[in-house]
Design a protein around this motif. Structure first.
Motif, PDB file in Angstrom:
ATOM      1  N   MET A 320       0.821  -1.210   0.000  1.00 15.70           N
ATOM      2  CA  MET A 320       0.000   0.000   0.000  1.00 15.70           C
ATOM      3  C   MET A 320       0.857   1.263   0.000  1.00 15.70           C
ATOM      4  SD  MET A 320      -3.234   1.063   2.404  1.00 15.70           S
ATOM      5  CE  MET A 320      -2.306   1.345   3.925  1.00 15.70           C
ATOM      6  N   ALA A 321       1.940   1.262   0.773  1.00 15.32           N
ATOM      7  CA  ALA A 321       2.789   2.445   0.851  1.00 15.32           C
ATOM      8  C   ALA A 321       3.439   2.784  -0.483  1.00 15.32           C
ATOM      9  CB  ALA A 321       3.862   2.246   1.920  1.00 15.32           C
ATOM     10  N   ALA A 322       3.584   1.789  -1.359  1.00 14.83           N
ATOM     11  CA  ALA A 322       4.170   2.049  -2.673  1.00 14.83           C
ATOM     12  C   ALA A 322       3.330   3.022  -3.488  1.00 14.83           C
ATOM     13  CB  ALA A 322       4.347   0.744  -3.438  1.00 14.83           C
ATOM     14  N   VAL A 323       2.060   3.176  -3.125  1.00 12.20           N
ATOM     15  CA  VAL A 323       1.203   4.147  -3.801  1.00 12.20           C
ATOM     16  C   VAL A 323       1.799   5.544  -3.670  1.00 12.20           C
ATOM     17  CG1 VAL A 323      -1.075   5.228  -3.815  1.00 12.20           C
ATOM     18  CG2 VAL A 323      -0.861   2.758  -3.443  1.00 12.20           C
ATOM     19  N   ALA A 324       2.319   5.857  -2.491  1.00 11.73           N
ATOM     20  CA  ALA A 324       2.876   7.191  -2.244  1.00 11.73           C
ATOM     21  C   ALA A 324       4.098   7.459  -3.104  1.00 11.73           C
ATOM     22  CB  ALA A 324       3.222   7.345  -0.765  1.00 11.73           C
ATOM     23  N   SER A 325       4.949   6.456  -3.254  1.00  9.09           N
ATOM     24  CA  SER A 325       6.130   6.641  -4.104  1.00  9.09           C
ATOM     25  C   SER A 325       5.743   6.677  -5.577  1.00  9.09           C
ATOM     26  CB  SER A 325       7.148   5.527  -3.854  1.00  9.09           C
ATOM     27  OG  SER A 325       6.578   4.257  -4.093  1.00  9.09           O
ATOM     28  N   ALA A 326       4.711   5.914  -5.952  1.00  3.66           N
ATOM     29  CA  ALA A 326       4.290   5.876  -7.355  1.00  3.66           C
ATOM     30  C   ALA A 326       3.740   7.223  -7.816  1.00  3.66           C
ATOM     31  CB  ALA A 326       3.251   4.781  -7.559  1.00  3.66           C
ATOM     32  N   ILE A 327       2.977   7.911  -6.961  1.00  3.89           N
ATOM     33  CA  ILE A 327       2.419   9.199  -7.386  1.00  3.89           C
ATOM     34  C   ILE A 327       3.518  10.240  -7.561  1.00  3.89           C
ATOM     35  CG2 ILE A 327       0.159   8.744  -6.373  1.00  3.89           C
ATOM     36  CD1 ILE A 327       0.898  10.542  -4.057  1.00  3.89           C
ATOM     37  N   LEU A 328       4.611  10.111  -6.804  1.00  4.83           N
ATOM     38  CA  LEU A 328       5.728  11.040  -7.005  1.00  4.83           C
ATOM     39  C   LEU A 328       6.412  10.764  -8.341  1.00  4.83           C
ATOM     40  CD1 LEU A 328       7.424  13.349  -5.938  1.00  4.83           C
ATOM     41  CD2 LEU A 328       8.870  11.669  -4.750  1.00  4.83           C
ATOM     42  N   LEU A 329       6.525   9.498  -8.720  1.00  5.71           N
ATOM     43  CA  LEU A 329       7.052   9.174 -10.051  1.00  5.71           C
ATOM     44  C   LEU A 329       6.187   9.832 -11.113  1.00  5.71           C
ATOM     45  CD1 LEU A 329       8.893   7.572 -11.996  1.00  5.71           C
ATOM     46  CD2 LEU A 329       7.261   5.676 -11.794  1.00  5.71           C
TER      47      LEU A 329
END
Length: 476
Positions: A320-329
């Motif tokens: 779930m936390a990968a969502v936060a890094s994905a939106i920055l990408l």
């Protein structure tokens, strides 16, 4: 080419097709670990007990339990449709990331790379799709990101219908997995970000009331969880899901989890940047603001808060936390595709090589990791099949003792059962809740419950094939 970059339908079709092509041939080969525990509970516990108790493990996740109850009463002992459900939830989560990123940054190409990057991360995606029991993480992410998407709309309109939708999605996220309790903080962060970005005036009072109501839902969940026999929250307690607040543990977890999210997406973002450079574009970051970066990092911290202090790591914890890094990408890639770039004159075939190389590498690792799950699942099926061949109809309360000389790395035994799952596997396979058992090393001692018939079995391999034989001392 520009039309393709702006085609949402093509983007979503590409995400679904790629993910399906990677995972569909590999999923649903059998059950492992907690799968047996969840399905045995779903097959024998009442709905009332399933919704009020942590009957299938250490966690209280009633919404997730309902899906396993549905699975059992719809599919029976058939892992493939259950695995397909996980795959569809994973694809839906990619779609939601696409929608959320597009709303935040106003860029479809950025949204595509955010969702696609999320789909390339490992080992979280491998765990999420290949292991049926990780559905709690998938469901929580679905409702969590769905609530963020609707909250963004609510902050623009202030309409009651959108507020009600946020509340419903938030309730489902919280009651799907413990990590859902962080949702009110994530919604508050989103409200602050939208307000500080100066995009529009937000309904501050209404948003405050909505978040307050969700905090009430969190309080209700924690109260019910406290009476559900779920594992209690603890610090420095050996043998439980315990928190360790030592600097060494926190720093080690941070480095590992950062690499699995931001680190891997930095590599993908670098490949996209190099591709744009080879295509004649200027590489600029001017559209990314410090508020965008802060929002991603703080959202990541909120989503990872339940997992970062744990004394051990798991491959699923960054899902779930990968969502936060994905939106920055997505925000960064948006800067690479700006209008008025001029004519791109360099060969586009060459420019795609960096991206294709990274995608191929990440995909190869995903497939390689998934093969381990396939071997493990096939082993559990074979072991249970041979046990039933040795003992066709066990007496009630029979205690199965399965011994082995050393771990079989080729077949990943006893990893598919571990210590906690074998009794549930036997009960589920024979459809008898009175059965019990243990997997032990040859020289290890065990205690059979008084009054229980004992069946002694031995795990061996012969010419590279699994063989279960009945040892002496067994009660027929």
């Amino acid at each position: 080419m520009d039309a393709i970059r702006q085609s949402a339908k093509l983007h979503l079709l590409t995400l679904a097709a790629f993910t399906t092509a990677v995972f569909l041939p590999m999923i649903g080969k059998g059950f492992i670990h907690d799968d047996f525990v969840h399905l045995f509970s779903a097959s024998h516990d009442s709905i009332a007990r399933g919704l009020t108790s942590a009957v299938d493990g250490p966690f209280y996740a009633p919404v997730t339990w309902l899906t396993f109850w549905f699975d059992w009463h719809t599919w029976g002992v058939n892992p493939f449709p259950m695995a397909v459900e996980n795959l569809l939830l994973h694809i839906l989560n990619m779609f939601l990331i696409y929608a959320f990123t597009e709303r935040l940054w106003g860029s479809r190409v950025g949204a595509f790379w955010a969702a696609f990057g999320f789909g390339l991360l490992l080992p979280a995606n491998t765990w999420a799709v290949m292991w049926i029991s990780t559905r709690a993480h998938l469901l929580t992410t679905t409702f969590y990101v769905g609530a963020l998407c609707v909250m963004h709309r609510f902050l623009r309109t202030g309409k009651f219908a959108t507020a009600a939708a946020v509340l419903v999605l938030g309730f489902a996220a919280i009651f799907s997995k413990e990590s859902g309790v962080t949702l009110p903080a994530a919604l508050a962060l989103l409200a602050v970000y939208v307000k500080r970005s100066g995009q529009e005036t937000i309904p501050v009072v209404k948003a405050t009331v909505l978040i307050g109501v969700l905090l009430g839902v969190v309080t209700l969940y924690l109260a019910l969880r406290g009476r559900s026999e779920a594992v209690p929250f603890s610090i420095h307690v050996v043998g439980t899901y315990s928190y360790s607040l030592s600097v060494r543990n926190l720093w080690s977890n941070f480095l590992e989890y950062f690499w699995r999210t931001y680190g891997m997406l930095i590599i993908l973002g670098g490949a996209v940047a190099f591709s744009r450079y080879l295509n004649g574009a200027r590489i600029r970051f001017n559209l990314v603001t410090r508020h965008d970066v802060a929002f991603s990092i703080l959202l990541y911290a909120i989503m990872m808060a339940p997992f970062m202090p744990l004394a051990f790591r798991s491959g699923i914890y960054t899902y779930m936390a990968a969502v936060a890094s994905a939106i920055l990408l997505g925000a960064v890639v948006r800067s690479f595709y700006q209008p008025a770039e001029g004519e791109l004159t360099r060969p586009r075939a060459i420019s795609m090589l960096p991206i294709l190389l990274v995608i191929a590498t990440f995909t190869a690792f995903i497939v390689g990791q998934s093969q381990k799950w396939i071997v493990t699942a096939k082993t559990t099926i074979e072991v249970l099949k041979q046990i039933s061949a040795q003992v066709a109809s066990p007496e009630p309360k029979t205690y199965f003792v399965l011994r082995y000389a050393s771990p079989d790395r080729e077949h990943r035994f006893p990893g598919g059962f571990e210590s906690w799952a074998f009794p549930s596997a036997v009960r589920l396979y024979y459809d008898d809740p009175s059965l019990d058992g243990a997997i032990v090393l040859n020289d290890a001692s065990h205690t059979t419950p008084e009054g229980s018939p004992e069946v002694n079995l031995l795990y061996t391999t012969e010419l590279g094939k699994i063989k279960i034989i009945q040892a002496s001392g067994s009660v027929p």
